[in-house]
Write a protein that holds these residues in place. Structure first.
Motif, mmCIF file in Angstrom:
data_model
loop_
_atom_site.group_PDB
_atom_site.id
_atom_site.type_symbol
_atom_site.label_atom_id
_atom_site.label_comp_id
_atom_site.label_asym_id
_atom_site.label_seq_id
_atom_site.Cartn_x
_atom_site.Cartn_y
_atom_site.Cartn_z
ATOM 1 N N ASP A 195 3.425 -16.748 12.950
ATOM 2 C CA ASP A 195 3.096 -17.259 11.770
ATOM 3 C C ASP A 195 1.709 -17.384 11.535
ATOM 4 O OD1 ASP A 195 5.769 -17.460 11.172
ATOM 5 O OD2 ASP A 195 6.131 -19.401 11.880
ATOM 6 N N LEU A 196 0.990 -17.985 12.413
ATOM 7 C CA LEU A 196 -0.448 -18.284 12.206
ATOM 8 C C LEU A 196 -1.205 -16.882 11.866
ATOM 9 C CD1 LEU A 196 -1.477 -20.396 15.437
ATOM 10 C CD2 LEU A 196 -1.743 -20.794 13.012
ATOM 11 N N MET A 197 -0.815 -15.660 12.518
ATOM 12 C CA MET A 197 -1.320 -14.316 12.242
ATOM 13 C C MET A 197 -0.910 -14.020 10.782
ATOM 14 S SD MET A 197 -1.427 -12.164 15.476
ATOM 15 C CE MET A 197 0.620 -12.277 15.983
ATOM 16 N N LYS A 198 0.130 -14.224 10.227
ATOM 17 C CA LYS A 198 0.372 -13.983 8.951
ATOM 18 C C LYS A 198 -0.071 -14.578 7.840
ATOM 19 C CE LYS A 198 5.064 -11.852 9.673
ATOM 20 N NZ LYS A 198 6.504 -11.932 9.367
ATOM 21 N N LYS A 199 -0.544 -16.099 8.370
ATOM 22 C CA LYS A 199 -1.312 -16.890 7.272
ATOM 23 C C LYS A 199 -2.607 -16.370 7.364
ATOM 24 C CE LYS A 199 -2.280 -21.778 6.586
ATOM 25 N NZ LYS A 199 -3.834 -21.503 6.180
ATOM 26 N N LEU A 234 -3.422 -5.884 15.335
ATOM 27 C CA LEU A 234 -4.361 -5.912 16.393
ATOM 28 C C LEU A 234 -5.644 -6.328 15.990
ATOM 29 C CD1 LEU A 234 -3.467 -2.507 18.308
ATOM 30 C CD2 LEU A 234 -2.633 -4.651 18.768
ATOM 31 N N THR A 235 -6.044 -6.171 14.752
ATOM 32 C CA THR A 235 -7.405 -6.647 14.464
ATOM 33 C C THR A 235 -7.477 -8.045 14.301
ATOM 34 O OG1 THR A 235 -7.840 -4.245 13.472
ATOM 35 C CG2 THR A 235 -9.367 -6.285 12.658
ATOM 36 N N MET A 283 -7.260 -10.003 17.492
ATOM 37 C CA MET A 283 -8.574 -10.254 18.178
ATOM 38 C C MET A 283 -9.354 -11.164 17.154
ATOM 39 S SD MET A 283 -11.225 -7.050 18.888
ATOM 40 C CE MET A 283 -11.415 -6.804 16.973
ATOM 41 N N ASN A 284 -9.489 -11.003 16.088
ATOM 42 C CA ASN A 284 -10.383 -11.857 15.268
ATOM 43 C C ASN A 284 -9.756 -13.252 15.306
ATOM 44 O OD1 ASN A 284 -11.888 -9.673 14.589
ATOM 45 N ND2 ASN A 284 -11.089 -9.283 12.534
ATOM 46 N N LEU A 285 -8.505 -13.529 15.069
ATOM 47 C CA LEU A 285 -8.066 -14.920 15.071
ATOM 48 C C LEU A 285 -8.138 -15.504 16.576
ATOM 49 C CD1 LEU A 285 -6.692 -17.067 13.434
ATOM 50 C CD2 LEU A 285 -4.655 -16.063 13.966
ATOM 51 N N LYS A 286 -7.707 -14.807 17.338
ATOM 52 C CA LYS A 286 -7.960 -15.348 18.790
ATOM 53 C C LYS A 286 -9.459 -15.690 19.101
ATOM 54 C CE LYS A 286 -6.149 -16.020 22.790
ATOM 55 N NZ LYS A 286 -5.588 -14.972 23.924
ATOM 56 N N ARG A 287 -10.329 -15.035 18.632
ATOM 57 C CA ARG A 287 -11.695 -15.300 19.027
ATOM 58 C C ARG A 287 -12.085 -16.391 17.957
ATOM 59 N NH1 ARG A 287 -14.389 -11.170 16.601
ATOM 60 N NH2 ARG A 287 -14.150 -9.996 18.263
#
Length: 666
Positions: free
Chosen positions: A400-404, A530-531, A534-538
């Motif tokens: 959900d966070l990634m989709k947002k 995947l991008t 990586m970006n959101l985790k950072r």
């Protein structure tokens, strides 16, 4: 660098520099905090210096500035509070962290073991002499011949030169009058280290001249001699033939040559002893089998023991070996297809375990250098373990966070509209008109082969038969060049129709056909997951770290005093560091040092620093606009400085109003 450049650099670096406040002493308190058990601890200047000492030399210079040291101080403070939190959480007893500490300590302890157990500081002299006697050719001096040399324009001038020289004329005068070899003149006509290998410095390859020099008598003028490289006159002044060097002069060289061989033999003998001592069993046949040439884990029932070291209570099964193979650097993994390589990797890991066990038995873990390194390793591992626990493990990345994130940043994943065209380019309008008629006829008949042949034989842009896959509305025709007008025509044209003929920016007469258009769209969530991950985790890790860092700073009452580092270096020291950076071609580091002078010593030395920054941007960093800014600063902000005239000169030189090379020769 020009003569003018050298003059300017010397002028600045020999100036009088301001000396201000003294450096902080090693006992200067730069920070303080309380420990997890409520004791007060301080951060001293000595601790900061120790930290900087451990930075690799290639990066160290950037941390000698005020800002650099303040960044290091901030790091020390952050590490301190994370360490206290780790101790409060009792992470020293965490099994994962203990394992990480153990794994990190093994190479340190093994390194000391190898250094002390297998080092060889001397070899029997008779063995060194035996090598010397059987390898005499390796210890011969090289032939060395020196000549006074002139290369003349022709035979006539060569004869004149020799005649005058034989009568006792001054060599330098004759050389300057007759020599046409500028490189030889720079060496004042002295050519040394002629080896008899057909090559002569300043002349090049010339076997005939080389043989003539080798066979000539000493102290006699010879020539003129004609070879493929020209006319030559010389006088041989020294000739030394190869000789065998004295044993004592090469004994160390022989020792250095033989040492690795004896170390290897000593090491192999020790490994054989340890394999026997610890009763090691390695199933080399299993490692060589095709089962091991796969990354697929086997089921537990087939997970056979491959390595057994009963005295160390150590056992590696099939799947354990596969895990080891996965840790091999990517560039070496293809070698795993080779069974010998697989066995070599396993044996290496076994030997490391044996060495570690033997090193502990012999007390190498008590070596002072190991103890010192282990402090850093242990501290580093519990700090990183604490970071994982309070930062990394708290960041949960859900779909959900990634989709947002995808929806909020959708513009980043936009695929711009583009058109596919076929471009027809010709040298003249007459040719373009003629070709357009033929192409239109071929297209009407659907004869694409004929169109391709025509483009290939006649177009000035035959690449891919003129087909350009992606033309964006950006003023550029991909693969053809920047052309705003042509690009606009392409985007205003109808699909599948030949355009009118226009002249492009290259002067070619062109027309085109739009074959297809891809509308604006967005990459799907699945395509960019995947991008995004990586970006959101950072981003989330950064935010969480800053949050936790602030909490721990407050919890452990961290206070830092970076202002005590402001007067860290005198102006002279900063100028010296800048000069050293320039010698090493680290021009951006030099600019950083000059900026420190501007910040801390502007009234007394700012004009020199400003000039040098402008000079570096002009001469080395090739950024004239920035250079102008600093030269103008010298003129406007320091009107009475002794570099006012030099700054004006540099501005004129940048603007092309003066020839710097002519000026430097005055």
């Amino acid at each position: 660098m020009t003569k003018m450049s050298l003059k300017l650099s010397t002028l600045l670096l020999l100036g009088v520099f301001a000396l201000f406040a003294a450096k902080p002493s090693k006992d200067t308190v730069l920070g303080e905090y309380k420990t997890y058990n409520n004791e007060r601890k301080i951060i001293t200047k000595q601790e900061l210096d120790e930290k900087i000492k451990k930075i690799p030399p290639m990066y160290k210079s950037r941390f000698l500035t005020v800002e650099g040291q303040q960044r290091i101080l901030k790091t020390i403070g952050t590490e301190a509070v994370f360490e206290q939190e780790a101790l409060a959480l009792d992470l020293e007893k965490d099994e994962k962290i203990k394992k990480n500490i153990l794994n990190a300590s093994k190479p340190v302890i093994n390194g000391i073991y190898f250094q002390k157990e297998f080092d060889i500081d001397r070899l029997p002299e008779d063995e060194l002499k035996e090598y010397y006697d059987t390898h005499n050719k390796d210890f011969m001096t090289r032939r060395s011949i020196s000549v006074r040399y002139i290369q003349t324009e022709n035979k006539k001038s060569g004869k004149k030169a020799v005649k005058k020289l034989k009568k006792g004329a001054d060599f330098n005068e004759i050389m300057n009058e007759y020599s046409i070899n500028k490189e030889a003149v720079k060496k004042q006509g002295l050519i040394e280290n002629i080896r008899g290998n057909g090559f002569i410095v300043t002349v090049g390859k010339d076997k005939k001249l080389d043989d003539a020099i080798k066979n000539a008598d000493l102290d006699k003028w010879v020539g003129p001699i004609k070879t493929d490289t020209g006319w030559h006159v010389f006088n041989k002044i020294r000739h030394e033939e190869p000789e065998l060097k004295d044993f004592k002069s090469v004994a160390k060289r022989i020792f250095d040559k033989l040492r690795p061989k004896y170390q290897k033999e000593k090491q192999e003998a020790r490994m054989a002893e340890l394999m026997k001592k610890y009763e090691v069993v390695i199933d080399t046949a299993m490692i060589a089998s095709e089962k091991m040439n796969s990354s697929v884990k086997v089921e537990e029932k087939d997970n056979a023991v491959v390595v057994s070291i009963p005295k160390l209570n150590l056992e590696w099964k099939h799947n354990d070996i596969l895990k080891k193979f996965k840790k091999i650097p990517p560039q070496e993994r293809q070698s795993l297809a080779n069974s010998d390589f697989r066995n070599k990797i396993v044996r290496r890991d076994v030997e490391n375990e044996l060495v570690y066990a033997d090193a502990l038995e012999k007390g190498y873990d008590e070596d002072p250098s190991v103890i010192e390194q282990m402090k850093d390793i242990k501290r580093g591992k519990i700090i990183s373990g604490c970071y994982d626990k309070v930062v990394t493990d708290q960041v949960v990345l859900t779909e959900d966070l990634m989709k947002k994130y995808y929806e909020d940043n959708k513009e980043k994943y936009k695929k711009n509209k583009n058109r596919k065209i076929q471009l027809f380019a010709f040298a003249s309008e007459e040719e373009a008109s003629r070709m357009k008629k033929q192409i239109a006829e071929f297209m009407e008949k659907g004869d694409n082969e004929a169109v391709r042949n025509l483009v290939n034989d006649n177009s000035v842009f035959p690449k891919n038969y003129g087909i350009i896959e992606k033309v964006y509305p950006n003023g550029i025709v991909s693969g053809y060049g920047k052309d705003q007008k042509l690009n606009e025509m392409i985007w205003n044209a109808e699909l599948n129709k030949l355009s009118k003929i226009v002249q492009d920016q290259k002067g070619n007469c062109v027309f085109f056909k739009v074959l297809d258009e891809t509308p604006e769209s967005y990459k799907s969530f699945e395509d960019v997951i995947l991008t995004i991950k990586m970006n959101l985790k950072r981003k989330m890790l950064k935010a969480k770290f800053e949050e936790v860092e602030a909490e721990l700073d407050e919890k452990y009452s961290l206070k830092l005093y970076p202002e005590k580092l402001v007067i860290r270096l005198t102006a002279k020291e900063l100028f010296d560091l800048a000069a050293e950076s320039q010698k090493k071609r680290k021009y951006k580091d030099a600019v950083n040092y000059y900026n420190q002078i501007l910040k801390n010593y502007n009234e007394t030395d700012g004009y020199r620093a400003s000039f040098m920054i402008g000079f570096l941007y002009s001469e080395e960093l090739k950024d004239n606009e920035t250079a102008k800014k600093y030269f103008n600063s010298v003129i406007n902000d320091y009107p009475k400085s002794d570099l006012h005239e030099s700054a004006e000169f540099m501005l004129k030189s940048i603007n092309g109003e003066v020839d710097i090379f002519q000026e430097s020769g005055k």
